[in-house]
Design a protein around this motif. Sequence first.
Motif, PDB file in Angstrom:
ATOM      1  N   ILE A 348     -57.456 -51.875 -30.257  1.00 19.13           N
ATOM      2  CA  ILE A 348     -57.046 -50.723 -29.453  1.00 19.13           C
ATOM      3  C   ILE A 348     -56.375 -49.708 -30.370  1.00 19.13           C
ATOM      4  N   LYS A 349     -56.949 -48.516 -30.485  1.00 21.84           N
ATOM      5  CA  LYS A 349     -56.485 -47.537 -31.461  1.00 21.84           C
ATOM      6  C   LYS A 349     -55.682 -46.395 -30.847  1.00 21.84           C
ATOM      7  N   VAL A 350     -55.524 -46.364 -29.518  1.00 22.39           N
ATOM      8  CA  VAL A 350     -54.778 -45.262 -28.907  1.00 22.39           C
ATOM      9  C   VAL A 350     -53.317 -45.347 -29.349  1.00 22.39           C
ATOM     10  N   PRO A 351     -52.621 -44.195 -29.488  1.00 27.85           N
ATOM     11  CA  PRO A 351     -51.194 -44.240 -29.837  1.00 27.85           C
ATOM     12  C   PRO A 351     -50.433 -45.101 -28.827  1.00 27.85           C
ATOM     13  N   SER A 352     -49.581 -45.984 -29.337  1.00 30.52           N
ATOM     14  CA  SER A 352     -48.905 -46.940 -28.468  1.00 30.52           C
ATOM     15  C   SER A 352     -47.413 -47.008 -28.789  1.00 30.52           C
ATOM     16  N   LEU A 353     -46.631 -47.281 -27.766  1.00 33.30           N
ATOM     17  CA  LEU A 353     -45.191 -47.478 -27.904  1.00 33.30           C
ATOM     18  C   LEU A 353     -44.855 -48.842 -27.306  1.00 33.30           C
ATOM     19  N   VAL A 354     -44.223 -49.695 -28.088  1.00 31.56           N
ATOM     20  CA  VAL A 354     -43.850 -51.031 -27.619  1.00 31.56           C
ATOM     21  C   VAL A 354     -42.334 -51.109 -27.590  1.00 31.56           C
ATOM     22  N   MET A 355     -41.753 -51.183 -26.386  1.00 25.72           N
ATOM     23  CA  MET A 355     -40.304 -51.235 -26.205  1.00 25.72           C
ATOM     24  C   MET A 355     -39.916 -52.676 -25.863  1.00 25.72           C
ATOM     25  N   ILE A 356     -38.993 -53.228 -26.664  1.00 27.32           N
ATOM     26  CA  ILE A 356     -38.650 -54.643 -26.553  1.00 27.32           C
ATOM     27  C   ILE A 356     -37.146 -54.788 -26.328  1.00 27.32           C
ATOM     28  N   PRO A 357     -36.719 -55.192 -25.123  1.00 26.96           N
ATOM     29  CA  PRO A 357     -35.288 -55.431 -24.888  1.00 26.96           C
ATOM     30  C   PRO A 357     -34.866 -56.777 -25.477  1.00 26.96           C
ATOM     31  N   SER A 358     -33.915 -56.755 -26.400  1.00 28.90           N
ATOM     32  CA  SER A 358     -33.527 -57.973 -27.113  1.00 28.90           C
ATOM     33  C   SER A 358     -32.821 -58.987 -26.220  1.00 28.90           C
ATOM     34  N   GLY A 359     -32.250 -58.522 -25.101  1.00 29.07           N
ATOM     35  CA  GLY A 359     -31.549 -59.430 -24.200  1.00 29.07           C
ATOM     36  C   GLY A 359     -32.397 -59.900 -23.033  1.00 29.07           C
ATOM     37  N   ASP A 360     -33.703 -59.764 -23.148  1.00 29.79           N
ATOM     38  CA  ASP A 360     -34.618 -60.108 -22.052  1.00 29.79           C
ATOM     39  C   ASP A 360     -34.701 -61.623 -21.872  1.00 29.79           C
ATOM     40  N   ARG A 361     -34.446 -62.098 -20.647  1.00 29.71           N
ATOM     41  CA  ARG A 361     -34.551 -63.524 -20.344  1.00 29.71           C
ATOM     42  C   ARG A 361     -35.775 -63.815 -19.483  1.00 29.71           C
ATOM     43  N   ILE A 362     -36.458 -62.765 -19.038  1.00 31.29           N
ATOM     44  CA  ILE A 362     -37.663 -62.940 -18.227  1.00 31.29           C
ATOM     45  C   ILE A 362     -38.905 -62.917 -19.115  1.00 31.29           C
ATOM     46  N   LEU A 386     -34.439 -52.614 -28.152  1.00 29.67           N
ATOM     47  CA  LEU A 386     -33.337 -52.119 -27.340  1.00 29.67           C
ATOM     48  C   LEU A 386     -32.307 -53.219 -27.101  1.00 29.67           C
ATOM     49  N   PRO A 387     -31.021 -52.936 -27.265  1.00 30.48           N
ATOM     50  CA  PRO A 387     -29.981 -53.930 -26.976  1.00 30.48           C
ATOM     51  C   PRO A 387     -29.690 -54.012 -25.473  1.00 30.48           C
ATOM     52  N   LEU A 388     -30.738 -54.266 -24.706  1.00 26.39           N
ATOM     53  CA  LEU A 388     -30.653 -54.283 -23.254  1.00 26.39           C
ATOM     54  C   LEU A 388     -31.416 -55.492 -22.722  1.00 26.39           C
ATOM     55  N   GLY A 389     -31.336 -55.700 -21.404  1.00 29.44           N
ATOM     56  CA  GLY A 389     -32.082 -56.767 -20.764  1.00 29.44           C
ATOM     57  C   GLY A 389     -33.338 -56.250 -20.096  1.00 29.44           C
ATOM     58  N   HIS A 390     -34.071 -57.159 -19.456  1.00 23.31           N
ATOM     59  CA  HIS A 390     -35.339 -56.823 -18.831  1.00 23.31           C
ATOM     60  C   HIS A 390     -35.159 -55.761 -17.740  1.00 23.31           C
TER      61      HIS A 390
END
Length: 424
Positions: A348-362, A386-390
């Motif tokens: 998949i070559k379309v421009p992509s943004l992957v946002m990952i919350p480091s506190g995610d438990r789900i 991101l220093p956040l949860g899900h």
Amino acid sequence: MQARLGPRPLPLHLGTALMTWASSESAWKLLKRGSQNSSPAPEPPESLAALLPEIGALEAQAGAGKFEEALKREILRRMGRLADGVLAYQRNEVHRTLDDPPAAWSEGNTRLLDYGMTNRAARRRGTRAVLVVPSLINRWEVLDLTAEKSLLRAMAAQGLRPYLVDWGTPNEEERGFDTTAYVARLERALAFVAKRARRAPAVLGYCMGGTLTVALAARRPRRVAGLALMAAPWDFHADRTGQAFLLSTGPLLAEVADKVGELPVDILQTLFWSLDPWLSVKKFGRFLGLDPNGDHAREFVLLEDWLNGGAPLAGPTARECLVGWYGDNIPGNGKWVVGGRRIVPSKIKVPSLVMIPSGDRIVPPLSAAALADPKKGLKNATRIDLPLGHIGMVVSGRARELCWTPLIEWLGNLPTRRSRVVTG
């Protein structure tokens, strides 16, 4: 107004607390030296063994049986506090009051809500359209919880035009949907938005919705200007911490879904419970200490209503998720096939943004991070940790600064792909 049923399933949450706390009384009787019930008494854990002499001294000073009486009072106090917290939530008068924007398109029980109608800035000529895809399990309202905590309205205010997929509750036909059927529906929704906008829209997927949008971008790359993913699971074996219950019961639950035609909400909630069985005990205890008319209590109630108001999962999709995704890691292994096409992120070559919350438990961060892997992940991906949860990445006090702002800026800066490429 319908009575609140949460936290769902309520008997499971209450039973977890009762059985755990009541076992303390039984354990004390077994560990107490000279007890009639201990023959012989088991060796106590080291942490408890250090306390036994102190407990014994206190009991000798206060009188025989006083510790057991105090233990019983504490169990009753904690159960009472939990029950009071649940009742305070169920009786709270706060309810979500935002009006839904008009539906621009529908198919079956799925609607496409036009959030461009919530702000004039989103209706200007040349505005970037964004197809927003939430999970099939938890409903979309967390993206539009209140006027102040609405990612969708913030997007519209910044000149984007979000079209939100409201999956609804599966009807009789939709109860037979597998992931291919859901992605096919997304393709038709995408075609509608592209035709209306006269250019390729961006696509934003949250949680399981993000997984589905990866397949959408793989199947319709010329119709997607950019792909943004928020906590989207992909490699289901990257980190299986806390998933023992799900993995052991997955095949059995798939059989239930086959026979019933769906995986009911209370079973889905049980799977969430298994990630942290004590979460409800802790949060409803805290809720009892809040001002019932304050902002924190209001946000708690709205979020809890959302958590408990999900939809059942169509039977074939439930089997795919439980056995194919969590059991066999078909997406992570590059073997997920949707509509006859194998979904391989690296193609998949379309421009992509992957946002990952480091506190995610789900969604374990390692699962979502697979989509940003330089070798096996999306070809043209930008990664933001991101220093956040899900849920916190959407509605917490820091969500606007840490998640919304970079997401909106990224979407706004995507290159334009005119309508001539959309028709291919």
